[in-house]
Every structure is written in C-alpha cells, then in structure tokens.
Write a protein that holds these residues in place. Structure first.
Motif, PDB file in Angstrom:
ATOM      1  N   LEU A  23      14.012  66.180  43.092  1.00 19.33           N
ATOM      2  CA  LEU A  23      14.132  64.950  43.864  1.00 19.33           C
ATOM      3  C   LEU A  23      13.287  63.850  43.235  1.00 19.33           C
ATOM      4  N   ASP A  24      13.727  62.621  43.429  1.00 18.15           N
ATOM      5  CA  ASP A  24      12.953  61.452  43.014  1.00 18.15           C
ATOM      6  C   ASP A  24      12.678  60.661  44.293  1.00 18.15           C
ATOM      7  N   VAL A  25      11.418  60.693  44.742  1.00 22.93           N
ATOM      8  CA  VAL A  25      11.047  60.057  46.001  1.00 22.93           C
ATOM      9  C   VAL A  25       9.856  59.142  45.774  1.00 22.93           C
ATOM     10  N   LEU A  30       9.910  65.226  41.955  1.00 22.48           N
ATOM     11  CA  LEU A  30       9.539  66.485  42.599  1.00 22.48           C
ATOM     12  C   LEU A  30      10.440  67.607  42.114  1.00 22.48           C
ATOM     13  N   TYR A  80       2.721  63.159  45.487  1.00 21.92           N
ATOM     14  CA  TYR A  80       3.678  62.732  46.501  1.00 21.92           C
ATOM     15  C   TYR A  80       2.967  62.409  47.813  1.00 21.92           C
ATOM     16  N   TRP A  93       9.935  58.661  55.293  1.00 19.84           N
ATOM     17  CA  TRP A  93      10.061  59.185  53.931  1.00 19.84           C
ATOM     18  C   TRP A  93       9.920  60.708  53.910  1.00 19.84           C
ATOM     19  N   LEU A  94       8.979  61.244  54.680  1.00 24.57           N
ATOM     20  CA  LEU A  94       8.802  62.699  54.743  1.00 24.57           C
ATOM     21  C   LEU A  94      10.053  63.360  55.299  1.00 24.57           C
ATOM     22  N   THR A  97      12.837  63.228  52.786  1.00 24.31           N
ATOM     23  CA  THR A  97      12.566  64.158  51.681  1.00 24.31           C
ATOM     24  C   THR A  97      12.901  65.582  52.087  1.00 24.31           C
ATOM     25  N   THR A 100      16.720  66.051  52.495  1.00 24.18           N
ATOM     26  CA  THR A 100      17.398  66.139  51.200  1.00 24.18           C
ATOM     27  C   THR A 100      17.074  67.462  50.513  1.00 24.18           C
ATOM     28  N   TRP A 101      15.827  67.897  50.601  1.00 19.53           N
ATOM     29  CA  TRP A 101      15.412  69.188  50.028  1.00 19.53           C
ATOM     30  C   TRP A 101      16.211  70.316  50.670  1.00 19.53           C
ATOM     31  N   THR A 113      15.271  68.049  61.090  1.00 26.71           N
ATOM     32  CA  THR A 113      14.816  66.804  60.481  1.00 26.71           C
ATOM     33  C   THR A 113      15.109  65.568  61.318  1.00 26.71           C
TER      34      THR A 113
END
Length: 124
Positions: A23-25, A30, A80, A93-94, A97, A100-101, A113
């Motif tokens: 991931l790109d956060v 990550l 991060y 954002w958490l 993330t 998406t994870w 989530t």
C-alpha cells in the motif's frame, strides 16, 4: 513422580503462503503481511481471529480492532504511525488503510472498518 512433557511440533505448510500486501498511504510505502496468511504477525492474531469469527463487529469490537492495528503500526511501522500523527484526519486514514489492507488480503472489510458518523458523546 516426574512430569512428562509432550513435545509440540506444528505442521507448517510453506506452499500456502499468500503474497504480501503493498500500500501507498500518506506517501509511506507499506509492505504488509497478508491478513489471511498463516504467517500472520503475532501482534494481529487476536484481532484477526475476532474479525473472522463475527460477520459484523459491534462498535466496541471495531474500536478494539482499530486499537490493535494502531498499536501494530506504532510498534512495527513508526514511519506510518508518525505520518498518521501529522494528519488532521488520523482515524479516517487508519480506517481506510485497514479496509484496503483487508480487501487486498481477501477479507471482508465491512466487518470491522466502519467509523461512526455521529459523535458518541453528547453535549453537557
């Protein structure tokens, strides 16, 4: 009388390893373990077992799950975690993330989530 100890030997099948999630956060790259992997970090085992055992988590369970993920990032991905600290919307954002994870790992992200859209405390 002497205690007898049974030797424990796990069955490990390296053929079932799932690919990591990338991931790109917030500008942080990550490389994360697949949440469906048998090689899940011990820090996340409890929360993943909780998530897999419930079709939908309660608000309390969701908060517990998010706190486990936040602690994971704080401990193992301070880059991060520090990026989260600098944003004005750290929880959003958490949540994004983790969702998406979970999606990239093949888990159902709806179970854990959702962020309450209304404040949980009222005016005094």
């Amino acid at each position: 009388m002497t205690n007898q100890y049974a030797k424990v030997e796990p069955i490990i099948n390296d053929d079932d390893q799932l690919e990591d999630v990338h991931l790109d956060v917030l500008g942080v790259k990550l490389d994360l373990p697949n949440l469906n992997s048998a090689d899940l970090p011990i820090d996340l085992v409890n929360v993943i077992l909780l998530i897999k055992s419930q079709p939908v988590l309660s608000d309390e369970q969701t908060a517990l799950a998010m706190s486990a993920f936040l602690a994971y990032f704080q401990q193992l991905r301070p880059d991060y975690w520090n990026a989260l600290r600098k944003t004005g919307h750290a929880m959003a954002w958490l949540t994004a993330t983790v969702r998406t994870w979970a999606e990239q790992s093949g888990l159902d992200p709806k179970a854990f989530t959702s962020v309450p859209s209304t404040p949980t405390t009222g005016k005094r």
